[in-house]
Design a protein around this motif. Sequence first.
Motif, mmCIF file in Angstrom:
data_model
loop_
_atom_site.group_PDB
_atom_site.id
_atom_site.type_symbol
_atom_site.label_atom_id
_atom_site.label_comp_id
_atom_site.label_asym_id
_atom_site.label_seq_id
_atom_site.Cartn_x
_atom_site.Cartn_y
_atom_site.Cartn_z
ATOM 1 N N ASN A 111 0.836 -1.198 0.000
ATOM 2 C CA ASN A 111 0.000 0.000 0.000
ATOM 3 C C ASN A 111 0.876 1.255 0.000
ATOM 4 O O ASN A 111 0.623 2.205 -0.743
ATOM 5 N N PHE A 112 1.925 1.246 0.825
ATOM 6 C CA PHE A 112 2.847 2.372 0.885
ATOM 7 C C PHE A 112 3.527 2.582 -0.469
ATOM 8 O O PHE A 112 3.638 3.708 -0.957
ATOM 9 N N GLY A 113 3.980 1.491 -1.087
ATOM 10 C CA GLY A 113 4.607 1.590 -2.403
ATOM 11 C C GLY A 113 3.667 2.158 -3.446
ATOM 12 O O GLY A 113 4.056 3.018 -4.245
ATOM 13 N N ALA A 114 2.432 1.693 -3.431
ATOM 14 C CA ALA A 114 1.432 2.210 -4.372
ATOM 15 C C ALA A 114 1.157 3.686 -4.109
ATOM 16 O O ALA A 114 1.054 4.491 -5.044
ATOM 17 N N PHE A 115 1.070 4.049 -2.834
ATOM 18 C CA PHE A 115 0.840 5.460 -2.490
ATOM 19 C C PHE A 115 1.967 6.333 -3.022
ATOM 20 O O PHE A 115 1.728 7.395 -3.593
ATOM 21 N N ARG A 116 3.205 5.896 -2.819
ATOM 22 C CA ARG A 116 4.359 6.691 -3.273
ATOM 23 C C ARG A 116 4.324 6.884 -4.787
ATOM 24 O O ARG A 116 4.663 7.951 -5.279
ATOM 25 N N ARG A 117 3.912 5.862 -5.524
ATOM 26 C CA ARG A 117 3.845 5.969 -6.987
ATOM 27 C C ARG A 117 2.742 6.929 -7.422
ATOM 28 O O ARG A 117 2.911 7.679 -8.362
ATOM 29 N N ILE A 118 1.620 6.878 -6.733
ATOM 30 C CA ILE A 118 0.475 7.713 -7.115
ATOM 31 C C ILE A 118 0.650 9.138 -6.633
ATOM 32 O O ILE A 118 0.350 10.094 -7.353
ATOM 33 N N ALA A 119 1.139 9.308 -5.417
ATOM 34 C CA ALA A 119 1.209 10.639 -4.810
ATOM 35 C C ALA A 119 2.459 11.404 -5.209
ATOM 36 O O ALA A 119 2.464 12.637 -5.165
ATOM 37 N N ALA A 120 3.537 10.715 -5.589
ATOM 38 C CA ALA A 120 4.801 11.382 -5.892
ATOM 39 C C ALA A 120 4.671 12.462 -6.966
ATOM 40 O O ALA A 120 5.258 13.535 -6.822
ATOM 41 N N PRO A 121 3.907 12.231 -8.036
ATOM 42 C CA PRO A 121 3.817 13.280 -9.060
ATOM 43 C C PRO A 121 3.071 14.543 -8.592
ATOM 44 O O PRO A 121 3.230 15.596 -9.189
ATOM 45 N N ALA A 122 2.273 14.442 -7.538
ATOM 46 C CA ALA A 122 1.520 15.600 -7.055
ATOM 47 C C ALA A 122 2.487 16.651 -6.515
ATOM 48 O O ALA A 122 3.370 16.353 -5.729
ATOM 49 N N ALA A 123 2.324 17.862 -6.976
ATOM 50 C CA ALA A 123 3.192 18.951 -6.533
ATOM 51 C C ALA A 123 2.839 19.323 -5.091
ATOM 52 O O ALA A 123 1.701 19.168 -4.647
ATOM 53 N N ALA A 124 3.839 19.793 -4.377
ATOM 54 C CA ALA A 124 3.611 20.246 -2.999
ATOM 55 C C ALA A 124 2.545 21.326 -2.998
ATOM 56 O O ALA A 124 2.561 22.231 -3.825
ATOM 57 N N GLY A 125 1.628 21.195 -2.088
ATOM 58 C CA GLY A 125 0.571 22.198 -1.972
ATOM 59 C C GLY A 125 -0.669 21.885 -2.789
ATOM 60 O O GLY A 125 -1.702 22.515 -2.605
ATOM 61 N N THR A 126 -0.590 20.925 -3.714
ATOM 62 C CA THR A 126 -1.777 20.550 -4.480
ATOM 63 C C THR A 126 -2.476 19.401 -3.753
ATOM 64 O O THR A 126 -1.863 18.686 -2.967
ATOM 65 N N ALA A 127 -3.743 19.244 -4.041
ATOM 66 C CA ALA A 127 -4.523 18.182 -3.396
ATOM 67 C C ALA A 127 -4.054 16.812 -3.883
ATOM 68 O O ALA A 127 -3.646 16.656 -5.030
ATOM 69 N N TYR A 128 -4.100 15.852 -2.985
ATOM 70 C CA TYR A 128 -3.783 14.486 -3.388
ATOM 71 C C TYR A 128 -4.906 13.957 -4.259
ATOM 72 O O TYR A 128 -6.082 14.241 -4.022
ATOM 73 N N PRO A 129 -4.574 13.153 -5.283
ATOM 74 C CA PRO A 129 -5.630 12.559 -6.114
ATOM 75 C C PRO A 129 -6.455 11.562 -5.307
ATOM 76 O O PRO A 129 -5.991 11.022 -4.298
ATOM 77 N N ALA A 130 -7.661 11.309 -5.772
ATOM 78 C CA ALA A 130 -8.574 10.395 -5.074
ATOM 79 C C ALA A 130 -7.956 9.019 -4.816
ATOM 80 O O ALA A 130 -8.126 8.475 -3.709
ATOM 81 N N PRO A 131 -7.219 8.418 -5.765
ATOM 82 C CA PRO A 131 -6.617 7.113 -5.460
ATOM 83 C C PRO A 131 -5.613 7.183 -4.299
ATOM 84 O O PRO A 131 -5.528 6.245 -3.497
ATOM 85 N N ALA A 132 -4.877 8.269 -4.186
ATOM 86 C CA ALA A 132 -3.937 8.420 -3.072
ATOM 87 C C ALA A 132 -4.703 8.521 -1.753
ATOM 88 O O ALA A 132 -4.291 7.940 -0.743
#
Length: 156
Positions: A111-132
């Motif tokens: 789960n942590f690995g999947a989160f890092r892959r999904i959330a990593a592209p999100a820029a600081a200060g932007t909302a996390y995507p729904a899958p994250a």
Amino acid sequence: MLADLLAAVERLPVVGALKASFYAYPLVNALHILSIGMLVGAVVLMDLRILGVARGVEREPFLHLMRVTAALAFPVAALTGFALFSVRAGEYAANPAFQAKLALLVLAGLNFGAFRRIAAPAAAGTAYPAPAKALAALSLALWPAILVAGRFIGFL
């Protein structure tokens, strides 16, 4: 073959010292509990912040602090957990609660690995995507389940 390996672990000199000492096992156990508390506390707080709780707390510095806390606590929890396991490796390996705890730990890691892959592209200060956010919610379920499975080890 696995039984031989587990028996060999139980016969290690350091394990014998852990068994023989009046103080060592309780101190290792206490350190395990402390490190798990730090780890799970940090993970839960991160997950809640990712899900939007405590919006008044600046997200990036808070998440950084919680990641550092979790990164320091995890290896201590793993090492002390292995030390506790080593005292009765054969018995614990056959314990359904121990097996569940390990399976849940693997799921939490995936789960942590999947989160890092999904959330990593999100820029600081932007909302996390729904899958994250869904993975953060899953993490909120996995870590308490790991705690419960761990507590049941001594009762099964």
